[in-house]
Scaffold this motif. Structure first.
Motif, short mmCIF file in Angstrom:
data_model
loop_
_atom_site.label_atom_id
_atom_site.label_comp_id
_atom_site.label_asym_id
_atom_site.label_seq_id
_atom_site.Cartn_x
_atom_site.Cartn_y
_atom_site.Cartn_z
N ARG A 155 0.68 -1.22 -0.02
CA ARG A 155 -0.22 -0.52 -0.31
C ARG A 155 0.71 1.14 -0.29
O ARG A 155 1.94 1.04 0.92
CB ARG A 155 -1.15 0.05 1.16
CG ARG A 155 -2.17 -1.39 1.47
CD ARG A 155 -2.95 -0.61 2.89
NE ARG A 155 -4.14 -1.69 3.09
CZ ARG A 155 -5.21 -2.08 3.13
NH1 ARG A 155 -5.14 -1.19 3.99
NH2 ARG A 155 -6.03 -2.99 3.29
N ASP A 177 -0.54 -3.26 -5.19
CA ASP A 177 -1.97 -3.34 -4.61
C ASP A 177 -3.15 -3.43 -3.53
O ASP A 177 -3.79 -4.20 -3.62
CB ASP A 177 -0.73 -4.92 -4.64
CG ASP A 177 -0.52 -5.52 -3.67
OD1 ASP A 177 -0.18 -4.41 -3.13
OD2 ASP A 177 -0.07 -6.73 -4.02
N GLY A 178 -3.12 -2.40 -3.11
CA GLY A 178 -3.35 -2.23 -2.27
C GLY A 178 -5.36 -0.66 -2.73
O GLY A 178 -4.99 -1.15 -3.66
N SER A 179 -5.49 -0.45 -2.10
CA SER A 179 -6.59 0.43 -2.39
C SER A 179 -6.48 1.68 -2.51
O SER A 179 -5.19 1.80 -2.14
CB SER A 179 -7.83 0.48 -1.18
OG SER A 179 -6.68 0.73 0.34
N PHE A 201 -3.59 -1.81 -8.05
CA PHE A 201 -4.83 -1.86 -6.71
C PHE A 201 -6.48 -1.90 -7.29
O PHE A 201 -6.76 -2.57 -8.01
CB PHE A 201 -4.81 -0.13 -6.74
CG PHE A 201 -4.16 1.45 -6.52
CD1 PHE A 201 -3.06 0.78 -5.20
CD2 PHE A 201 -3.52 1.58 -7.84
CE1 PHE A 201 -2.43 1.97 -5.20
CE2 PHE A 201 -3.22 3.11 -7.03
CZ PHE A 201 -2.18 2.53 -5.84
N ARG A 202 -7.11 -2.46 -5.75
CA ARG A 202 -7.35 -3.23 -6.23
C ARG A 202 -8.88 -2.27 -6.99
O ARG A 202 -9.36 -1.24 -6.80
CB ARG A 202 -7.87 -3.61 -4.48
CG ARG A 202 -7.66 -4.27 -3.72
CD ARG A 202 -8.06 -5.23 -2.82
NE ARG A 202 -8.11 -4.04 -1.55
CZ ARG A 202 -7.53 -3.36 -0.88
NH1 ARG A 202 -6.42 -4.50 -0.31
NH2 ARG A 202 -7.56 -2.87 0.01
N PRO A 203 -9.94 -3.13 -7.02
CA PRO A 203 -10.84 -2.24 -7.55
C PRO A 203 -11.60 -1.10 -6.90
O PRO A 203 -12.06 -1.21 -6.03
CB PRO A 203 -11.86 -3.41 -8.71
CG PRO A 203 -11.18 -4.04 -8.85
CD PRO A 203 -10.51 -4.38 -7.84
N ASN A 225 -7.37 0.16 -12.52
CA ASN A 225 -9.07 0.02 -11.45
C ASN A 225 -9.95 0.56 -11.23
O ASN A 225 -10.90 -0.24 -10.44
CB ASN A 225 -8.47 -1.53 -11.13
CG ASN A 225 -7.87 -3.13 -11.58
OD1 ASN A 225 -8.36 -3.30 -13.08
ND2 ASN A 225 -7.02 -3.53 -11.01
#
Length: 955
Positions: A155, A177-179, A201-203, A225
């Protein structure tokens, strides 16, 4: 009062003097420390393009590359692109005033360097385009950092928002790859540049909090995303010049808030925005007409969405629009009628829509257009006149429309040297081609049009030429091989006649389609050299003769030879089920017993006795005798100012520079009234004791014919001095001797350097020009019959000239069989037909020339192993067994810039030394094949080494 004043002043002055040396010493120490710190960096990181120029003996380090100072202190270091891989050392932060550090585009691969926290004044940090990995530390809150294009994961810490003065945050192209970090970043109210693009990133929806960043001018949020609609909150970003949200999962309509002029600030937004990219999403609806209010817009990318309706005409009026891309939508109607009139339009891409009508008249009126991509629409009519002279055009993709009319001839012009890709297939264009296509063309696809006239010579960079289903006529030009880079050639379904040129064998094609024409003659054996050919279609022509066995070497995925007049046994490698449908409607073809092809007759058994014998080479003999010259007669072929006495007086042993089977060669200096002293080469030819009287007349008659030849690549015969016992031939002297000496006897001559590739290529072209003149421009044609490297002489500029020509034809009239064998050629250069026939046509010289090409490329001798070795046969075996290997080439020409060209000339040499004379190319064909290099190297600016002449049969 005054006394107290002076006392106070004296006390102040004394104190000032007392402290000055100490302050000065501290300043000097700091300069010395920074000097040593920088030298320590150089020792730690090692030499690099910049550090290698740092001078340890110079104390003026502020003038070193990559170093910036203020008041004598280092404040900035810029060391991008230095290939550093070691970690960042702690000593860097000992530079107490360092506030700017750029270490981008290196090879750092550690985790984030927390030691930089010790750089107390650092405000700008660029670590982009490295291989930093791991997580960002939670306390990264005090740097204006660029960390784009690394391998940072996890993150983005919320502590990033603890430093509200931050102006630039560049974290794109990592592995976060976090929010998305909206809460931390939204506190950076002074932020002007924000790049979070290309991170997994998360959708999540577009962060509405980003609307607080009202000072943003650059917002790059592509490939994150993001989902949902573009939020209304972003309407507060009135300073944006670039907004990119491409390659997400956004839906809804296009940014309608830009034109909702509830407040003046929205209009300001419209004035500022220069680049807008919302491509590759799921946006719907129509393109708003209010786009015409974005008067500063230079780039508009709306492609790969679900937009429908027509394109608003107001977009065509934008004064700064350079690049518009609207492809892969559902747009309809016509293209903007004034597009290109009001701005310096450079690129337009609208393919894969439902657009119709004609292209705008003003498309290239500003002469800045470089791309037109409009395929897969329903455009019609003629091309706009503004394309005539559109010289910056590079890509033209108009295929799958309904265009008509003659294609602009200016686009085929050599002047249009930037045009490289032309894809106009599946229209109704007409027109003809110039003799030569522009050099820069890499792909030309004109399939399914109505082009007519002869086939053009392809350009040097051409990769793909597809011209199926047109009205092209005439023969395939021999100089179609003007390019060695074509990999795909399709001339099917035209009106082509004539035969397939032998020189097609030098092409590195993987696809060749000549089907559906009127091509006749044999299938050239040169197909066997096309080692990468996988698709071959020669069907529906008038080809005859046998399928050459050389095709056995090919590994074809597809073959079609049906509907021709071929005969004989199908090569063994093709007699399998994979090619079962490849030979239909060739009644003369047959197969061997026990093959896997059905419905073809079995071949009759025939004897192969005598095949080996027919290829045996004759043995050469020579006999010489030493006699005195008497009863002289002088025959002049040019205006001379020296006499026979000048020549005869120089025939001493000390002037002898060589000897051969027919006599000796002398280098003499004669007094020439016109040119002063003149160096001559005199060949003394001995005759036998029992020569017939008619030989004298025949000899003089032949010499007179040779004396009339005028060509720059044939040694000039100045005069002939003859007697009953001997003949003297007097030639111009060639300063650099023979090609044989330079290739094979360098230890016997003073040679400062071996022949490089460009000189060898020029020698080959010169030799080809001379032989082409003899074969095609002389009447009757002259056949040399003894072309070899020893008979190729080089002048002071290494230009080649043919010597000793015609001599074999002269002396063979004596009727002596030994003489016939001896003078008919030289072993290693003689073609195999010499083993079973005495007379040969000009293809004898073609074979010998091919051997010389093999000498030039391999550096090997033609006959170094006697009867056990023949260079032509060796080259054929090497090519069959190993292909084109670097080991084939002479070590002196293995320059990477010319290896492919050397391979091509080697292959041409193998083709010229083919066993069947009828399948060898003519010297005119060979010259065409070689001349393509002249144009190629001239484009590279090497015309000083390679001849500037372009005429194929000059002089």
């Amino acid at each position: 009062m005054a006394k107290n004043y002076y006392a106070s002043f004296f006390l102040f002055f004394t104190v000032l003097i007392s402290i000055m040396p100490k302050s000065y010493q501290q300043s000097t120490d700091q300069y010395s420390d920074e000097h040593q710190i920088l030298l320590g960096l150089e020792r730690y990181w090692g030499s690099s393009p910049v550090l290698g120029r740092w001078n340890s003996t110079s104390s003026d380090y502020c003038s070193w590359g990559g170093v910036t100072c203020m008041n004598g202190m280092v404040t900035a270091i810029s060391l991008a692109n230095q290939n550093f891989s070691k970690s960042i050392p702690t000593s860097l932060c000992l530079l107490k005033n360092l506030n700017y550090l750029d270490l981008s585009y290196n090879n750092f691969s550690t985790s984030f360097p927390t030691i930089l926290y010790n750089c107390s004044k650092l405000m700008y940090l660029d670590l982009s385009n490295n291989v930093f990995a791991g997580h960002l530390p939670a306390d990264i809150n005090s740097l204006s950092a660029s960390l784009s294009t690394n391998h940072i994961t996890g993150r983005i810490p919320t502590s990033i928002g603890w430093f509200p003065r931050l102006k630039s945050l560049q974290l794109d192209a990592n592995q976060f790859d976090g929010s998305n970090p909206s809460k931390g970043i939204s506190n950076l109210t002074n932020l002007e540049v924000l790049t979070l693009a290309e991170n997994p990133f998360r959708p999540a929806p577009v962060p509405v909090e980003f609307g607080k960043l009202t000072r943003l001018t650059y917002l790059w949020l592509s490939g994150m995303n993001m989902t949902g609609e573009i939020p209304e909150s972003l309407s507060s970003l009135t300073e944006l010049t670039l907004l990119s949200m491409s390659n997400n999962k956004l839906n809804g309509t296009i940014l309608t808030w830009i034109w909702q002029h509830k407040k003046l600030q929205y209009f300001v937004t419209a004035l500022n925005l220069m680049e807008l990219d919302v491509s590759s999403n799921k946006l719907t609806g129509a393109i708003p007409d209010d786009f015409g209010k974005l008067v500063n817009l230079t780039m508009l990318f709306l492609y790969k969405n679900q937009l429908h309706g027509s394109i608003p005409p107001s977009i065509g009026l934008l004064p700064n629009l350079i690049d518009i891309r609207l492809f892969d939508n559902l747009l309809s109607g016509s293209l903007l009628p004034e597009l290109g009139k009001h701005s310096a339009l450079g690129n337009i891409e609208v393919p894969n829509n439902n657009l119709s009508g004609e292209l705008p008249d003003y498309l290239c009126s500003n002469r800045k257009l470089y791309d037109i991509v409009v395929f897969n629409n329903r455009f019609s009519g003629k091309l706009p006149k503004s394309l005539d002279g559109c010289y910056l055009l590079e890509n033209l993709m108009l295929y799958n429309n309904i265009f008509t009319g003659e294609f602009p001839k200016s686009l085929w012009s050599v002047v249009t040297n930037r045009l490289s890709v032309v894809m106009i297939q599946n229209n109704n264009f007409s027109g003809t081609f110039p003799t030569h296509l522009p050099w820069n063309f890499t792909r030309l696809d004109i399939r399914n049009n109505r082009f007519s006239g002869p086939i053009p010579t392809l350009a040097g960079k051409m990769k793909v030429f597809q011209a199926a289903n047109n009205l092209l006529s005439g023969e395939i030009p021999w100089d179609l091989t003007g390019t060695s880079q074509v990999v795909e050639l399709d001339l099917s379904r035209n009106q082509i006649t004539g035969s397939i040129p032998m020189t097609i064998g030098v092409l590195k094609l993987n696809t060749l389609n000549l089907s559906g024409n009127k091509i006749s003659g044999n299938i050239p054996a040169a197909f066997g050299f096309m080692s990468v050919l996988t698709i071959l279609d020669l069907s529906s022509n008038a080809l005859s003769g046998e399928i050459p066995k050389e095709i056995n070497k090919l590994r074809l995925n597809f073959l079609n030879l049906s509907m021709n007049h071929l005969s004989g046994e199908i090569p063994t490698s093709l007699q399998n089920g994979a090619y079962e449908e490849s030979f239909f409607f060739n009644p003369g073809l047959c197969v061997s017993p026990n093959n896997s092809i059905r419905n073809l007759p079995i071949c009759r058994v025939r004897s192969n006795i005598g095949d080996d014998t027919s290829r045996r080479l004759i043995t050469l003999f020579s006999a010489v005798a030493s006699i005195m010259v008497a009863g002289l007669a002088l025959t002049k072929f040019h205006a001379l100012h020296f006499t026979d006495y000048d020549v005869l007086s120089g025939l001493s042993e000390q002037n002898c520079v060589g000897s051969g089977r027919s006599g000796k060669v002398y280098r003499i200096c004669a007094v020439d009234g016109a040119d002063g002293n003149r160096i001559l080469a005199v060949k003394k030819i001995w005759n036998g004791q029992n020569l017939a009287e008619n030989l004298e007349k025949d000899f003089l008659a032949e010499v007179r014919i040779l004396g009339e030849i005028r060509h720059t690549n044939i040694v000039k015969l100045l005069c002939c001095i003859s007697s009953s016992e001997a003949k003297l031939l007097v030639y111009e002297y060639m300063e650099n001797g023979s090609l044989d000496q330079w290739l094979h006897q360098r230890d016997r001559i003073v040679a400062p350097a071996p022949l490089d590739w460009l000189k060898r290529l020029q020698i080959a072209i010169d030799l080809a020009r001379g032989l082409c003149y003899m074969h095609h421009d002389c009447s009757p044609a002259i056949v040399h019959r003894d072309v070899k490297s020893a008979n190729i002489l080089l002048d002071a500029e290494f230009r080649a000239k043919i010597a000793d020509f015609g001599l074999a034809r002269i002396l063979v009239k004596a009727g002596d069989l030994k003489s016939v064998s001896a003078i008919g050629g030289t072993f290693g250069y003689m073609p195999p037909e010499y083993g079973y026939q005495r007379k040969g046509n000009e293809k004898v010289d073609v074979y010998s020339f091919g051997v010389v090409l093999l000498e030039l490329t391999t550096g090997r001798v033609a006959n170094g192993g006697g009867a056990e070795y023949c260079l032509a046969e060796w080259a054929w075996r090497q090519y069959q067994e190993y292909g084109l290997s670097i080991d084939l080439l002479d070590e002196d020409i293995r320059d990477p810039a010319y290896i492919e060209d050397a391979f091509t000339v080697f292959t041409l040499g193998v083709i010229c030394t083919g066993g069947q004379p009828s399948l060898r190319p003519s010297m005119k064909d060979v010259l065409y094949a070689l001349l393509r290099f002249e144009h190629k190297y001239r484009e590279r600016g090497q015309q000083d080494t390679v001849s500037e002449e372009t005429s194929l049969l000059e002089s």
